[in-house]
Design a protein around this motif. Structure first.
Motif, short mmCIF file in Angstrom:
data_model
loop_
_atom_site.label_atom_id
_atom_site.label_comp_id
_atom_site.label_asym_id
_atom_site.label_seq_id
_atom_site.Cartn_x
_atom_site.Cartn_y
_atom_site.Cartn_z
N GLY A 132 0.79 -1.23 0.00
CA GLY A 132 0.00 0.00 0.00
C GLY A 132 0.82 1.27 0.00
O GLY A 132 0.58 2.18 -0.80
N GLU A 133 1.84 1.36 0.87
CA GLU A 133 2.60 2.60 0.99
C GLU A 133 3.49 2.86 -0.21
O GLU A 133 3.96 3.98 -0.41
CB GLU A 133 3.43 2.59 2.28
CG GLU A 133 4.51 1.52 2.34
CD GLU A 133 4.06 0.23 2.97
OE1 GLU A 133 4.80 -0.32 3.80
OE2 GLU A 133 2.95 -0.23 2.65
N GLY B 78 4.57 14.35 3.44
CA GLY B 78 5.36 13.47 2.60
C GLY B 78 6.10 12.47 3.47
O GLY B 78 6.19 12.62 4.70
N TYR B 79 6.65 11.44 2.86
CA TYR B 79 7.38 10.43 3.62
C TYR B 79 8.63 11.06 4.24
O TYR B 79 9.24 11.96 3.67
CB TYR B 79 7.77 9.26 2.72
CG TYR B 79 6.60 8.42 2.25
CD1 TYR B 79 5.28 8.78 2.54
CD2 TYR B 79 6.80 7.27 1.50
CE1 TYR B 79 4.22 8.02 2.11
CE2 TYR B 79 5.73 6.49 1.06
CZ TYR B 79 4.44 6.88 1.36
OH TYR B 79 3.39 6.13 0.94
N LYS B 80 9.01 10.58 5.44
CA LYS B 80 10.09 11.18 6.21
C LYS B 80 11.38 10.35 6.10
O LYS B 80 11.34 9.12 6.21
CB LYS B 80 9.69 11.28 7.69
CG LYS B 80 8.39 12.01 7.95
CD LYS B 80 8.48 13.48 7.61
CE LYS B 80 7.20 14.21 8.01
NZ LYS B 80 7.25 15.64 7.64
N GLU B 81 12.50 11.02 5.90
CA GLU B 81 13.82 10.40 5.97
C GLU B 81 14.38 10.65 7.37
O GLU B 81 14.56 11.81 7.77
CB GLU B 81 14.75 10.98 4.92
CG GLU B 81 14.46 10.55 3.49
CD GLU B 81 14.84 9.10 3.23
OE1 GLU B 81 15.74 8.59 3.91
OE2 GLU B 81 14.21 8.48 2.35
N GLN C 207 16.47 5.89 7.07
CA GLN C 207 15.32 5.04 6.79
C GLN C 207 14.15 5.93 6.38
O GLN C 207 13.96 7.02 6.92
CB GLN C 207 14.92 4.22 8.02
CG GLN C 207 13.69 3.35 7.82
CD GLN C 207 13.29 2.62 9.09
OE1 GLN C 207 13.91 2.79 10.14
NE2 GLN C 207 12.24 1.82 9.02
N THR C 208 13.37 5.46 5.40
CA THR C 208 12.19 6.19 4.96
C THR C 208 10.97 5.71 5.74
O THR C 208 10.67 4.51 5.75
CB THR C 208 11.95 5.99 3.46
OG1 THR C 208 13.09 6.43 2.73
CG2 THR C 208 10.73 6.77 3.00
N LEU C 209 10.28 6.64 6.39
CA LEU C 209 9.06 6.31 7.13
C LEU C 209 7.85 6.82 6.35
O LEU C 209 7.74 8.01 6.06
CB LEU C 209 9.08 6.96 8.52
CG LEU C 209 10.18 6.49 9.47
CD1 LEU C 209 10.06 7.21 10.81
CD2 LEU C 209 10.15 4.99 9.66
N ALA C 210 6.98 5.92 6.00
CA ALA C 210 5.77 6.29 5.26
C ALA C 210 4.81 7.03 6.17
O ALA C 210 4.66 6.69 7.34
CB ALA C 210 5.10 5.06 4.68
N PHE D 264 -0.70 0.11 5.14
CA PHE D 264 0.67 -0.37 4.95
C PHE D 264 0.66 -1.85 4.59
O PHE D 264 -0.27 -2.59 4.90
CB PHE D 264 1.50 -0.16 6.22
CG PHE D 264 1.58 1.28 6.65
CD1 PHE D 264 2.38 2.18 5.97
CD2 PHE D 264 0.85 1.74 7.74
CE1 PHE D 264 2.46 3.51 6.36
CE2 PHE D 264 0.93 3.05 8.15
CZ PHE D 264 1.73 3.95 7.45
N ASN D 265 1.76 -2.28 3.97
CA ASN D 265 1.86 -3.67 3.54
C ASN D 265 1.81 -4.64 4.72
O ASN D 265 1.26 -5.73 4.62
CB ASN D 265 3.17 -3.87 2.75
CG ASN D 265 3.26 -5.23 2.09
OD1 ASN D 265 2.28 -5.73 1.56
ND2 ASN D 265 4.42 -5.84 2.14
#
Length: 602
Positions: A125-126, A205-208, A246-249, A270-271
């Motif tokens: 999903g993400e 947006g997704y966070k690094e 790490q990328t956080l959705a 999320f998956n």
């Protein structure tokens, strides 16, 4: 079996009963399409405005054919809308990650899946769906598919409660009132609770983020042509890389999570679904998610009793469901608490102690442990929800057998929102027919004679899913395209395919997760199973509702079989189990049963 498991199960059933009984009375008021809903009369103006906007005459009843046509048109248009949003999402707003359009076959599968209340997900999903697709298309259908199931069960109950009538209600009224007065308010309340527990709700947006410790990993080197480099022996050339981020959705998760559970949909943002900490952050959120899955299906049993004027009927159906659920839940809890034979042969300590959970912890969240994970396994597959907080592919063979069997019961052990109750009432009709054959008199249920037409429709409703499951599984394991998706050889691989088609045809949506199903073959085959598993059952149910509504109510006499006592409950449970055994035991013997015997032999 541990004390913790038993206490958790008892607590779960107790809280469920306390919450579902008053909700059942409330839902019965919603089913009365001419009355205001207590405490929510202020929404009546919005309800009437929606009817005027749509050009619907809410006070006009429908026969079963009109009801079925309206339902099919509504859901077909819904499937087309979900398909279109996925195919156009790259050019639509609320797509901060710039995700591409979804492929044709995956879009078809997902559109059918969410409209059919299955929510089978062959995608992550993400990494696949934009915020707009998640909110407008997927979460929107979470509401509409659940409301469709409630509308159908309302129609069937009216078939029992009305006599000499030509109408079983108005589909547009039923779906509007179910959404407006039930699903929306409950979802708002539950979404706020989930946010309080830590479920995210944003449009960022997704966070690094920086990792505390850098992580090293290996991957194959790729040449300038984009192909993996290989050494002289043909093996891939590996390189070691290190990452410190790490990328956080992110996303509007809580709003979708609430209806995903309350509507027994199951499709995760999320998956990892409800194993993801952003969907299911705490032990309390995990417990309340299980309650949310069963809440409306259990409440509808009490609504049934209120609507037919005999609460004992609702208690009888609920008791039959509970007996089957408890038996299957105890089985999976016991299975997962056992030591793994292969690990035991290696002298690995798997005993439960203060330092470890013991048993089979593979694929389970340490936040929840074996007891809460096993209970979630039983709840989500009994209720046709499909949400998961553990990987079913990692269950012991007997533990994996339980969710398959719960789905193969026809998703009537609480089942989906609406669909669980109307499925169990179909089995009740079959049960009284069998009883009538044994005592030599015309069967009756709730004062209505069960005759040839009802039994023909009952047969179709009961047999359509086994045909889809067994035929689909057979085609998959015989075809090259089907076998290509099987990642595990032997009995377990067969179980993965059997689970997939069982889940699809019974509109559950969970998976063993070891099958590569996001392929044109499986996307199309499972879409067919989901569509006909949903609507090829709904139409016969509506036909039964129309036939029963037109009949006169017969007064009970000395020869009438009581349908609220211990004997009827036992007959109903026996009928559900017997039909499942006759249909599926040969297939189960090739999958989890053989795998269990092989595991013991090792």
């Amino acid at each position: 079996m541990t004390t913790q498991s038993v206490v958790l199960l008892v607590l779960f059933l107790g809280v469920l009963l306390i919450l579902s009984y008053p909700l059942g009375k409330f839902i019965a008021k919603i089913a009365d399409d001419q009355a205001s809903v207590p405490g929510m009369s202020w929404l009546r103006w919005l309800e009437k405005a929606l009817y005027r906007l749509a050009g619907v005459k809410s006070d006009t009843g429908m026969g079963w054919k009109q009801y079925a046509v309206a339902l099919l048109i509504f859901n077909t248009l819904g499937a087309l809308a979900v398909y279109a949003v996925q195919r156009l999402q790259a050019w639509l707003p609320l797509n901060p990650q710039g995700l591409a359009n979804v492929s044709m076959d995956s879009s078809l599968n997902t559109a059918v899946s969410f409209v059919a209340n299955t929510n089978w997900q062959g995608y992550a999903g993400e990494a696949t769906m934009s915020y707009l697709t998640q909110m407008l298309a997927l979460a929107g259908q979470n509401f509409f598919s659940a409301a469709t199931g409630i509308a159908v069960v309302f129609a069937l109950i009216r078939g029992f409660s009305r006599h000499s009538a030509t109408s079983i209600g108005n589909f547009w009224t039923d779906i509007t009132r179910s959404t407006l007065y039930l699903l929306l308010p409950l979802s708002v309340i539950f979404a706020v609770f989930l946010m309080g527990q830590g479920v995210i709700q944003n449009f960022s947006g997704y966070k690094e983020v920086q990792l505390i410790d850098p992580v090293s990993y290996s991957q194959a080197k790729v040449g300038t042509d984009g192909q993996p480099l290989k050494d002289d022996k043909g093996a891939p050339v590996m390189e070691t890389l290190t990452t410190s981020t790490q990328t956080l959705a992110m996303g509007p998760v809580a709003s979708q999570e609430a209806i995903k559970l309350l509507g027994t949909n199951g499709g995760g943002f999320f998956n990892a679904n409800s194993a993801h900490p952003y969907e299911n952050p705490s032990y309390l959120s995990n417990f309340m998610q299980m309650i949310a899955i069963f809440l409306i299906p259990a409440a509808l049993c009490f609504s049934f009793g209120h609507m037919v004027g005999d609460m004992r009927q609702g208690w009888a159906v609920l008791t039959a469901m509970t007996i089957l659920f408890v038996a299957m839940t105890l089985t999976v809890m016991f299975s997962e608490q056992q030591t793994h034979p292969v690990l035991a042969s290696m002298n690995i300590d798997q005993a439960s102690s203060a330092l470890q959970a013991g048993g089979n912890m593979e694929g389970k969240e340490t936040r929840f442990g074996i007891s809460a994970s096993s209970l979630f396994v039983a709840v989500t597959t009994a209720a046709s929800c499909g949400a998961v907080n553990a990987m079913h592919d990692s269950l012991m063979p007997i533990g994996g057998l339980v969710p398959i069997v719960l789905m193969q019961f026809g998703e009537v052990v609480f089942g989906g929102v609406g669909s669980g109750l109307y499925g169990m009432l179909i089995f009740a009709i079959l049960a009284v027919f069998i009883a009538g054959l044994m005592i030599g008199r015309t069967p009756e249920y709730l004062g209505k004679k069960i005759q040839a037409f009802e039994m023909k429709m009952t047969s179709i409703a009961i047999l359509v899913t086994p045909v889809l499951v067994l035929a689909g599984t057979a085609i998959a394991v015989m075809s090259e395209a089907g076998r290509a998706g099987i990642l595990n050889p032997g009995a377990h691989g067969f179980s993965e395919v059997l689970y997939a088609f069982t889940s699809a045809a019974n509109n559950n949506g969970s998976a063993f997760a070891g099958l590569s199903a996001n392929t044109p073959f499986y996307n199309i085959m499972l879409a067919i199973a989901m569509w006909f598993g949903r609507f090829a059952m709904i139409v016969p149910v509506l036909a039964i509702a129309g036939s029963l509504a037109g009949k006169k109510r017969l007064e009970a006499n000395a020869g009438t079989m009581p349908t609220h006592g211990t004997m009827f409950i036992a007959l109903l449970v026996g009928t559900v189990v017997l039909i499942s055994v006759l249909n599926y035991v040969p297939a189960l013997a090739l999958g989890p049963v053989v795998e269990h015997l092989q595991l013991i032999a090792k």
